[in-house]
Design an enzyme around this catalytic site. Structure first.
Site, PDB file in Angstrom:
ATOM      1  N   LYS A 258       5.996 -16.820  67.671  1.00 23.60           N
ATOM      2  CA  LYS A 258       4.894 -17.585  67.079  1.00 23.60           C
ATOM      3  C   LYS A 258       5.478 -18.846  66.464  1.00 23.60           C
ATOM      4  O   LYS A 258       6.340 -18.780  65.594  1.00 23.60           O
ATOM      5  CB  LYS A 258       4.180 -16.752  66.007  1.00 23.60           C
ATOM      6  CG  LYS A 258       3.216 -17.568  65.118  1.00 23.60           C
ATOM      7  CD  LYS A 258       2.479 -16.711  64.086  1.00 23.60           C
ATOM      8  CE  LYS A 258       1.714 -17.591  63.081  1.00 23.60           C
ATOM      9  NZ  LYS A 258       0.989 -16.813  62.053  1.00 23.60           N
ATOM     10  N   ASP A 263       0.761 -23.989  58.922  1.00 24.56           N
ATOM     11  CA  ASP A 263      -0.482 -23.221  58.928  1.00 24.56           C
ATOM     12  C   ASP A 263      -1.258 -23.496  57.641  1.00 24.56           C
ATOM     13  O   ASP A 263      -1.048 -22.841  56.620  1.00 24.56           O
ATOM     14  CB  ASP A 263      -0.174 -21.722  59.062  1.00 24.56           C
ATOM     15  CG  ASP A 263      -1.441 -20.871  59.057  1.00 24.56           C
ATOM     16  OD1 ASP A 263      -2.541 -21.451  59.199  1.00 24.56           O
ATOM     17  OD2 ASP A 263      -1.327 -19.631  58.924  1.00 24.56           O
ATOM     18  N   LYS A 270      -6.407 -22.367  53.448  1.00 24.92           N
ATOM     19  CA  LYS A 270      -5.675 -21.540  52.491  1.00 24.92           C
ATOM     20  C   LYS A 270      -5.729 -22.190  51.107  1.00 24.92           C
ATOM     21  O   LYS A 270      -5.903 -23.400  51.000  1.00 24.92           O
ATOM     22  CB  LYS A 270      -4.196 -21.447  52.904  1.00 24.92           C
ATOM     23  CG  LYS A 270      -3.924 -20.554  54.097  1.00 24.92           C
ATOM     24  CD  LYS A 270      -2.432 -20.499  54.397  1.00 24.92           C
ATOM     25  CE  LYS A 270      -2.137 -19.654  55.623  1.00 24.92           C
ATOM     26  NZ  LYS A 270      -2.466 -18.219  55.468  1.00 24.92           N
ATOM     27  N   ASP A 281       5.908 -20.857  59.153  1.00 24.28           N
ATOM     28  CA  ASP A 281       5.082 -20.021  60.025  1.00 24.28           C
ATOM     29  C   ASP A 281       5.516 -20.158  61.488  1.00 24.28           C
ATOM     30  O   ASP A 281       4.900 -19.575  62.375  1.00 24.28           O
ATOM     31  CB  ASP A 281       3.609 -20.399  59.846  1.00 24.28           C
ATOM     32  CG  ASP A 281       2.673 -19.241  60.118  1.00 24.28           C
ATOM     33  OD1 ASP A 281       3.139 -18.082  60.091  1.00 24.28           O
ATOM     34  OD2 ASP A 281       1.479 -19.496  60.367  1.00 24.28           O
ATOM     35  N   ASP A 340      -7.828 -18.960  60.097  1.00 25.91           N
ATOM     36  CA  ASP A 340      -6.496 -18.681  59.541  1.00 25.91           C
ATOM     37  C   ASP A 340      -5.833 -17.490  60.238  1.00 25.91           C
ATOM     38  O   ASP A 340      -4.655 -17.215  60.011  1.00 25.91           O
ATOM     39  CB  ASP A 340      -6.625 -18.432  58.030  1.00 25.91           C
ATOM     40  CG  ASP A 340      -5.293 -18.519  57.309  1.00 25.91           C
ATOM     41  OD1 ASP A 340      -4.319 -18.998  57.918  1.00 25.91           O
ATOM     42  OD2 ASP A 340      -5.245 -18.113  56.131  1.00 25.91           O
ATOM     43  N   GLU A 342      -4.690 -17.375  63.144  1.00 29.16           N
ATOM     44  CA  GLU A 342      -4.430 -18.233  64.302  1.00 29.16           C
ATOM     45  C   GLU A 342      -3.239 -17.770  65.133  1.00 29.16           C
ATOM     46  O   GLU A 342      -3.172 -18.041  66.327  1.00 29.16           O
ATOM     47  CB  GLU A 342      -4.212 -19.673  63.834  1.00 29.16           C
ATOM     48  CG  GLU A 342      -2.783 -20.024  63.370  1.00 29.16           C
ATOM     49  CD  GLU A 342      -2.312 -19.243  62.146  1.00 29.16           C
ATOM     50  OE1 GLU A 342      -3.177 -18.730  61.404  1.00 29.16           O
ATOM     51  OE2 GLU A 342      -1.092 -19.125  61.942  1.00 29.16           O
ATOM     52  N   ARG A 344      -2.309 -14.888  66.225  1.00 31.16           N
ATOM     53  CA  ARG A 344      -2.670 -13.970  67.313  1.00 31.16           C
ATOM     54  C   ARG A 344      -3.326 -14.713  68.469  1.00 31.16           C
ATOM     55  O   ARG A 344      -3.206 -14.319  69.627  1.00 31.16           O
ATOM     56  CB  ARG A 344      -3.561 -12.844  66.759  1.00 31.16           C
ATOM     57  CG  ARG A 344      -4.847 -13.321  66.168  1.00 31.16           C
ATOM     58  CD  ARG A 344      -5.524 -12.275  65.280  1.00 31.16           C
ATOM     59  NE  ARG A 344      -4.855 -12.145  63.973  1.00 31.16           N
ATOM     60  CZ  ARG A 344      -5.238 -11.296  63.029  1.00 31.16           C
ATOM     61  NH1 ARG A 344      -6.257 -10.463  63.237  1.00 31.16           N
ATOM     62  NH2 ARG A 344      -4.606 -11.238  61.884  1.00 31.16           N
TER      63      ARG A 344
END
Ligand code: BES
Ligand code: MN
Ligand code: ZN
Length: 492
Positions: A258, A263, A270, A281, A340, A342, A344
């Protein structure tokens, strides 16, 4: 810092580091040094609480009449359990004890459960791992804070053998450092395209590096990954790295990361406090890149393909909205209820692409996927989820061997049901409970019948306090684990 290996001889200048086994036992060289200094070592032990407990140190001012500055005793603990991991940690501890000196010599004159040349190589490796600093954005640095150690000499019985072991150790250290560099870089510097540019350095190591931009991904139908990048000024990228050190035509192992370079949460923004943490991230992608370097630099006889889904998740007039429905490359549709969740979405398309394009014999993904895994395991274990007990056990064993530990969590239809959507094939979030598991269930919907494992590394990529082998910040977690997993299971 350089590591050099030489034969055992009493160090005559700088700092001498001597191992002490449990119960205050010196090895042959330590005993000699004790005699030569008229019992300085044993007297110092008697007058302190130091008993040779593992990773404890005792610093002694060198007595007059020698050119040594200090003698440092380092605890080896029980020799029976003195293995590669213990040696690394001892190396890290002794690095901290000598980092402000210019030269140091460590004498490895006691053997543990692995050969003394292996011990010596891992003591060196641990010291180098602990020496990592990221200083490129400091324009002024306190001179006293700067490490001064230029060379650490490791003395052992078979320095030639130690050097050979160290070549492999050093390849892995190079990989870990590359990962730490990428993960530590700020998000204005590392974004999908600049990440790819950095990964292209791997071509010098003999890795084939390619990247697909948004147009190419659109053609492939990667609506899930592309949706995440819609709010960003930066173009999303799919990075593909191949190391073909194995047999021609043998299916590769696929390692997938990933790579959310920042993010913000997107429209499901967030909170501000701590949002800066979301520069890392892309830790999964960083680990994959570091692993590729390690494999190439030790010329691993194996075929591995590394893939990273690189995006930036930002809120913007063009960003995807909560409620949007996207179509993934697999054809399955996803209702995006929380922008959020995201990671996956990104992985869904990369997993599918990896299987279609490379027909891998096994597939492992690494992702800073959920806050829920941190609630469950903190920074001590990463979570592992898998459709295959054998693969899962291999990864857990590799993690145990290098002390990057994995804890398996369950999967099952009962959890999968939480992903039901009223209007699409699935939604991208489950309920309020078992968030790390429902995230894994989501990923599994994009896995065909290949052995697959998902490592949720949100708790282990970054550590403010530091870990045994990292001073603080990016850990490079996973490079050593995956390197070991591949060595033990896929090479020859
Ligand atoms: N990148 C985060 C997960 C994360 C959180 C990593 C903290 C490291 C530290 C991920 O994209 C995310 O935001 N996950 C959400 C999912 C939720 C919206 C279903 C989470 O865990 O809160
Ligand atoms: Mn997120
Ligand atoms: Zn994320």
């Amino acid at each position: 810092m350089n590591i050099s290996f030489s034969k055992i001889a009493l160090p005559s200048q700088g700092v001498a580091v001597v191992g002490v086994a449990e119960g205050g036992k010196l090895g042959p060289a330590g005993t000699k040094l004790d005699k030569q200094t008229r019992g300085t070592l044993s007297r110092a032990m008697k007058g302190s609480e130091f008993t040779g407990k593992r990773e404890r140190t005792l610093s002694i001012v060198a007595p007059a009449g020698t050119k040594l500055t200090r003698i440092i005793l380092v605890g080896l603990g029980s020799l029976k359990t003195l293995d590669a991991v213990a040696a690394e940690r001892i190396g890290a501890v002794l690095y901290d004890a000598v980092s402000k000196d210019t030269a140091a010599t460590v004498v490895v004159d006691q053997t543990g459960s692995v050969t003394s040349s292996e011990l010596a190589a891992h003591v060196g490796g641990g010291a180098v791992l602990k020496s990592y600093r990221f200083t490129k954005y400091r324009t002024k640095e306190d001179k006293d804070a700067k490490p001064k150690l230029k060379t650490l000499t490791v003395q052992c019985d078979a320095p030639g053998d130690a050097k050979k072991h160290y070549a492999a150790v050093s390849a892995v250290v190079d990989g870990v450092f590359f990962t730490r560099d990428l993960v530590t870089e700020p998000p204005n510097i590392i974004y999908p395209e600049s990440f790819v540019a950095r990964a292209k350095e791997l071509s010098k190591d003999g890795i084939k590096v390619e990247a697909l931009g948004e147009a190419a991904m659109k053609k492939l139908g990667m609506g899930a990954l592309l949706g995440v990048g819609l709010g960003s000024e930066r173009e999303s990228q799919l990075l593909v790295m191949r190391w073909d050190g194995g047999k021609k035509n043998e299916a590769p192992v696929a390692i997938i990361g990933k790579g959310v370079c920042f993010d913000s949460g997107g429209i499901s923004l967030k909170p501000g406090a701590g949002m800066w943490d979301m520069k890392w991230d892309m830790g999964g992608a960083g680990t994959v890149v570091g692993l590729m370097r390690a494999l190439a630099r030790r010329k691993a006889p194996v075929n591995v393909v590394g893939l990273c889904g690189l995006v930036e998740n930002m809120p913007d007039g063009r960003a995807q909205r909560p409620g949007d429905v996207v179509t993934s490359m697999s054809g399955q549709t996803i209702e995006v209820l929380n922008t959020d969740a995201e990671g996956r979405l990104v992985l869904a398309d990369v997993l599918w692409y990896a299987q279609q394009k490379f027909k891998p014999k096994a597939m492992v993904d690494l992702a800073t996927l959920t806050g829920a895994i941190i609630a469950a395991l903190s920074d001590q274990y990463a979570g592992i989820f898998s459709n295959n007990d054998e693969l899962s056990n291999k990864l857990i064993a590799a993690g145990q061997a290098v002390s990057e530990r994995l804890w398996r969590l369950p999967m099952g239809d009962e959890y999968d049901r939480d992903l039901k959507s009223p209007i699409a094939d699935m939604k991208n979030i489950g309920g309020p409970r078992a968030g790390a598991i429902t995230a894994a269930q989501f990923l599994q919907r994009f896995v065909k019948d290949v052995p697959w494992a998902h490592l949720d590394i949100a708790g282990v990529v970054w550590n403010d306090k530091g870990t045994p082998l990292a001073a603080g910040g990016s850990t490079g977690w996973g490079v050593r684990l995956l390197n070991r997993f591949i060595t033990d299971n896929y090479e020859g």
